[in-house]
Structures are given as structure tokens and as C-alpha cells.
Design a protein around this motif. Structure first.
Motif, PDB file in Angstrom:
ATOM      1  N   ILE A 177      -5.914  -1.288  -4.269  1.00 17.16           N
ATOM      2  CA  ILE A 177      -5.554  -1.745  -2.924  1.00 17.16           C
ATOM      3  C   ILE A 177      -5.896  -0.672  -1.886  1.00 17.16           C
ATOM      4  CG2 ILE A 177      -3.162  -0.923  -2.966  1.00 17.16           C
ATOM      5  CD1 ILE A 177      -4.218  -4.285  -1.476  1.00 17.16           C
ATOM      6  N   LEU A 178      -6.054   0.566  -2.348  1.00 16.55           N
ATOM      7  CA  LEU A 178      -6.356   1.690  -1.464  1.00 16.55           C
ATOM      8  C   LEU A 178      -7.869   1.908  -1.391  1.00 16.55           C
ATOM      9  CD1 LEU A 178      -3.702   4.222  -2.823  1.00 16.55           C
ATOM     10  CD2 LEU A 178      -3.466   2.633  -0.892  1.00 16.55           C
TER      11      LEU A 178
ATOM     12  N   ARG B 132       0.834  -1.212   0.000  1.00 12.40           N
ATOM     13  CA  ARG B 132       0.000   0.000   0.000  1.00 12.40           C
ATOM     14  C   ARG B 132       0.865   1.257   0.000  1.00 12.40           C
ATOM     15  NH1 ARG B 132      -3.859  -2.723   3.749  1.00 12.40           N
ATOM     16  NH2 ARG B 132      -5.694  -3.082   2.461  1.00 12.40           N
TER      17      ARG B 132
END
Length: 190
Positions: free
Chosen positions: A113-114, A87
Motif C-alpha cells: 500500500i506504500l 497506510r
């Protein structure tokens, strides 16, 4: 390979593929080559990176397993620390990489992924920063023939295009035109 394996250009996409699913070095090398033809990928470099990432606690290896007549293969998966590092690398790539850089492209590949709001915030701030960079570029260098300054027009176009693309992406995330992931990836404790 750089002395610090975490600076290797394969690390971000390698970690990204492990977010998608645990895998062994041969599978990862094949998937990296198929997905990112512009990257130089060998099984030995992937194996070396996996060992370096494991020594840092970012990935964990399972017990080698044999499938058919193939040699035993070790499956790797991300640890909690690996996901946190991934991340951080995605955030840095989205925020800090240069215009039209491979680092930005790789970060965009894994922006999911965020959390959506966080990704939008980072991307909007990048677009604002690039607006300032574009404004600082000379529009028409005085006293120099255009033919000798074609790179200025080229670079202005590249920066403006990236800004427009980012703003469109932020808008698409905001309007939920993109099906943004809502679940946490699987991981292993290290």
C-alpha cells in the motif's frame, strides 16, 4: 474486543482485504479465516468492527442487497480516510512493532500500500534499529551455564534472521524483483 475497536488485531487485515475489494461481513470473515488461520475470526466480530470503522468514517456501507435466497448483505468499502488510516497502521507496524511480532507480519502483508521508496526507507531503518538491538544483546553471558541462558542464543538468532530477511526484501524491492503496485486503491468519499 478492545474498547477501542481500532486496536483490535483484526483491523489491519480487515482494512487490507477491503483495499483488495469491497466486501460484506460474511465474505470478509471467510477470507480472514482462510488467509490468517492464526487469527480468531467470527462474523459477529467482523460485523462489530465494520460498524465501529464506519462510525469513524474509515469504511462506507452500501445498500443491503439480496442474492438468491440469502439474507440481505451490506457491502463495505474503504473511504479516503480509511486508506489513510490503513497506510498509517502499515507504517507503524513496519517501523515500531517488536521483533517476530504478529503486528509486523500483518504490516508486511500489506506493505504494498506504500510507495516502494517509502517502504524501503521504513524497512531499512527498522533493520538498522534491530542491528543496534542485536549488538546490545550479550553474546555469551559470563558466569552462567549455557543451559540456563539458551533464550539468549535463540533471541539473537531471531533478531539476526529478521534483519537478514528485511535487508533481502529491501534489496528485492530496490532491484524491482518484486512487482510493486503502482496504482492507488479504489475508495469511496466519506
Amino acid at each position: 474486543m478492545p474498547l477501542d475497536a481500532s486496536r483490535n488485531s483484526l483491523v489491519l487485515p480487515l482494512l487490507g482485504l477491503l483495499v483488495e475489494q469491497p466486501a460484506h461481513a460474511y465474505d470478509l470473515a471467510a477470507r480472514l479465516s482462510a488467509r490468517y488461520g492464526h487469527l480468531t475470526v467470527t462474523r459477529s466480530s467482523v460485523t462489530s468492527l465494520l460498524k465501529a470503522l464506519e462510525s469513524k468514517g474509515l469504511v462506507a456501507s452500501g445498500v443491503p442487497e439480496r442474492v438468491g435466497n440469502r439474507p440481505p448483505r451490506t457491502v463495505f468499502e474503504l473511504t479516503d480516510a480509511g486508506i489513510a488510516d490503513f497506510r498509517r497502521k502499515v507504517e507503524e507496524g513496519l517501523r515500531d512493532s517488536q521483533v517476530a511480532a504478529v503486528d509486523f507480519t500483518m504490516a508486511v502483508a500489506y506493505a504494498g500500500i506504500l510507495p516502494a521508496g517509502h517502504a524501503m526507507s521504513i524497512l531499512a531503518a527498522r533493520a538498522d534499529r534491530l542491528d543496534e538491538e542485536l549488538a546490545a544483546l550479550p553474546a555469551d553471558p559470563q558466569g552462567v551455564a549455557e543451559v540456563h541462558m539458551l533464550e539468549v542464543a535463540y533471541w539473537r538468532t531471531i533478531v539476526a534472521t529478521e534483519i537478514a530477511w528485511i535487508r533481502t526484501l529491501v534489496s528485492r524491492i530496490q532491484t524491482q524483483d518484486i512487482d510493486w503496485p503502482a496504482t492507488e486503491p479504489r475508495r469511496t468519499q466519506a
